[in-house]
Write an enzyme that holds these catalytic residues in place. Structure first.
Site, short mmCIF file in Angstrom:
data_model
loop_
_atom_site.label_atom_id
_atom_site.label_comp_id
_atom_site.label_asym_id
_atom_site.label_seq_id
_atom_site.Cartn_x
_atom_site.Cartn_y
_atom_site.Cartn_z
N HIS A 90 -3.63 -18.61 2.73
CA HIS A 90 -3.63 -19.86 3.49
C HIS A 90 -5.05 -20.42 3.59
O HIS A 90 -5.54 -20.76 4.66
CB HIS A 90 -3.03 -19.65 4.89
CG HIS A 90 -2.55 -20.92 5.51
ND1 HIS A 90 -3.29 -21.61 6.45
CD2 HIS A 90 -1.41 -21.62 5.35
CE1 HIS A 90 -2.63 -22.69 6.84
NE2 HIS A 90 -1.47 -22.71 6.18
N HIS B 33 7.79 -21.67 9.64
CA HIS B 33 7.69 -22.75 10.61
C HIS B 33 7.81 -24.09 9.89
O HIS B 33 7.88 -24.14 8.66
CB HIS B 33 6.39 -22.66 11.41
CG HIS B 33 5.13 -22.85 10.63
ND1 HIS B 33 4.73 -22.00 9.63
CD2 HIS B 33 4.16 -23.81 10.70
CE1 HIS B 33 3.58 -22.40 9.13
NE2 HIS B 33 3.21 -23.51 9.76
N HIS C 139 5.84 -26.81 9.53
CA HIS C 139 4.75 -27.61 8.97
C HIS C 139 5.00 -27.77 7.47
O HIS C 139 5.40 -26.81 6.80
CB HIS C 139 3.39 -26.97 9.24
CG HIS C 139 2.87 -27.28 10.61
ND1 HIS C 139 1.97 -26.47 11.29
CD2 HIS C 139 3.14 -28.32 11.46
CE1 HIS C 139 1.70 -27.00 12.47
NE2 HIS C 139 2.40 -28.11 12.59
N ASP D 40 3.52 -27.90 4.66
CA ASP D 40 3.00 -27.07 3.57
C ASP D 40 3.73 -25.74 3.46
O ASP D 40 3.46 -24.95 2.55
CB ASP D 40 1.49 -26.84 3.73
CG ASP D 40 1.09 -26.26 5.07
OD1 ASP D 40 1.74 -26.59 6.08
OD2 ASP D 40 0.12 -25.48 5.13
N HIS D 41 4.71 -25.51 4.35
CA HIS D 41 5.48 -24.28 4.29
C HIS D 41 6.96 -24.50 3.95
O HIS D 41 7.68 -23.52 3.76
CB HIS D 41 5.37 -23.52 5.62
CG HIS D 41 3.98 -23.01 5.87
ND1 HIS D 41 3.61 -21.70 5.66
CD2 HIS D 41 2.86 -23.64 6.30
CE1 HIS D 41 2.32 -21.56 5.94
NE2 HIS D 41 1.85 -22.72 6.34
N HIS E 39 0.91 -20.48 17.10
CA HIS E 39 0.59 -21.66 16.31
C HIS E 39 0.92 -22.92 17.12
O HIS E 39 1.45 -22.83 18.23
CB HIS E 39 1.36 -21.62 14.99
CG HIS E 39 0.81 -22.51 13.93
ND1 HIS E 39 -0.55 -22.64 13.68
CD2 HIS E 39 1.42 -23.34 13.04
CE1 HIS E 39 -0.73 -23.49 12.68
NE2 HIS E 39 0.44 -23.93 12.29
N ASP F 4 0.91 -18.79 9.79
CA ASP F 4 -0.14 -19.51 10.53
C ASP F 4 -0.20 -19.06 11.99
O ASP F 4 0.80 -19.10 12.70
CB ASP F 4 0.14 -21.01 10.48
CG ASP F 4 0.10 -21.56 9.06
OD1 ASP F 4 0.19 -20.76 8.12
OD2 ASP F 4 -0.01 -22.79 8.91
#
Length: 303
Positions: A270, A62, A64, A66-67, A142, A212
């Site tokens: 995570h 996805h 976000h 941090d990914h 999410h 997530d």
């Protein structure tokens, strides 16, 4: 050893306690996948002695940061290293546009092609297949579109029993035995019966990556009998309400999914920056599902 998973990064949101953003490197037989690409992923690949030439398939769960914030840096480094072979990039709608804009405004023309494969939010679909494996998406719950992935070996072929097969066979005859058919000569005479000349195939393995997500009670139905399951565990059970409000899960909830799915092993990851010591999360999960381990960076899991 069919599946080999290397944990590169395992933290959520921000770097903390010497833990990095989400990234994993997976080998299924002879095919390699980089799963998510948080900031610093290319440095973690170097640290773990993973050759950049093996990065041929990148899967993004996805959008976000941090990914995937480490993605443009990695793509640029592959260009600087003179890569020529096409790279497959699997991701949600919008990822191709983001990468294209970054390359446009840096006036960068890559030395290799990117094959963008867009998975569809809210759907389960097969996004990759070769002779040996398939990769299938499944929707997660999410704040923005997010997908999990199952990397599954296809059914393997039978194995020749060399103590029985003592004649020189043609490739067609060998293939017949491996496919569960008798080996015959040109006149149709049976040389070897497959039941007597072969062993059963080795079991096929599967890895499930659950990025997530809020707790999904029915999620286990998609993940039945996987050998390895990674499931986010951002919070502990005493923060269950906050987990739901932020579209994340607790360690106990992750363990409940693994138990219901009859998974062989659960890997928690995570982690929230609030947890310097991850022992409480591990103990919480193990109380429900004993065969649980932490996604400690640099750790390798094999099946």
């Amino acid at each position: 050893m069919s599946i080999e998973l290397k944990i590169l990064g395992s933290n959520s949101a921000a770097f903390a306690h010497n833990r990095h953003h989400t990234a994993q490197f997976l080998r299924v037989q002879n095919t390699y996948f980089l799963i998510d690409c948080g900031e610093g992923t290319q440095l973690l690949l170097k640290k773990n002695n993973i050759k950049f030439s093996k990065v041929n398939n990148i899967v993004i769960s996805h959008l976000h940061g941090d990914h995937y914030y480490g993605l443009i840096g990695l793509l640029s480094t592959l260009h600087l290293y003179g890569r020529k072979s096409t790279l497959r990039l699997f991701g949600p709608p919008g990822l191709a546009e983001i990468i294209s804009l970054q390359l446009k405004y840096s006036t960068t023309s890559l030395s290799y092609n990117i094959d963008f494969i867009e998975w569809q939010p809210g759907k389960s679909e097969e996004i990759y297949e070769d002779r040996f494996i398939t990769v299938t998406t499944f929707p997660l719950d999410h704040r923005i579109p997010c997908s999990g992935f199952i990397f599954r070996e296809k059914k393997k072929r039978r194995r020749i029993n060399k103590r029985v097969v003592n004649k020189q066979l043609t490739p067609l005859q060998v293939n017949a035995l491996k496919d569960g058919e008798d080996a015959v000569d040109r006149d149709g005479n049976v040389l070897y019966k497959w039941e007597e000349a072969t062993y059963p195939p080795q079991p096929s393995h599967a890895y499930a990556f659950c990025s997530d997500t809020r707790y999904i009670p029915q999620l286990h139905e998609r993940l039945t009998d996987v050998n390895l399951m990674y499931h986010e565990a951002t919070f502990s059970e005493d923060m269950r309400e906050r987990a739901g409000l932020t579209y994340h899960s607790t360690a106990k909830q992750a363990a409940e999914v693994a138990k219901a799915a009859n998974a062989k092993k659960l890997i928690l990851g995570h982690f929230s920056t609030r947890f310097k010591d991850l022992t409480p999360l591990l103990e919480e999960a193990k109380a429900v599902f004993e065969n649980t381990e932490l996604a400690v960076e640099g750790t390798t899991f094999v099946t």
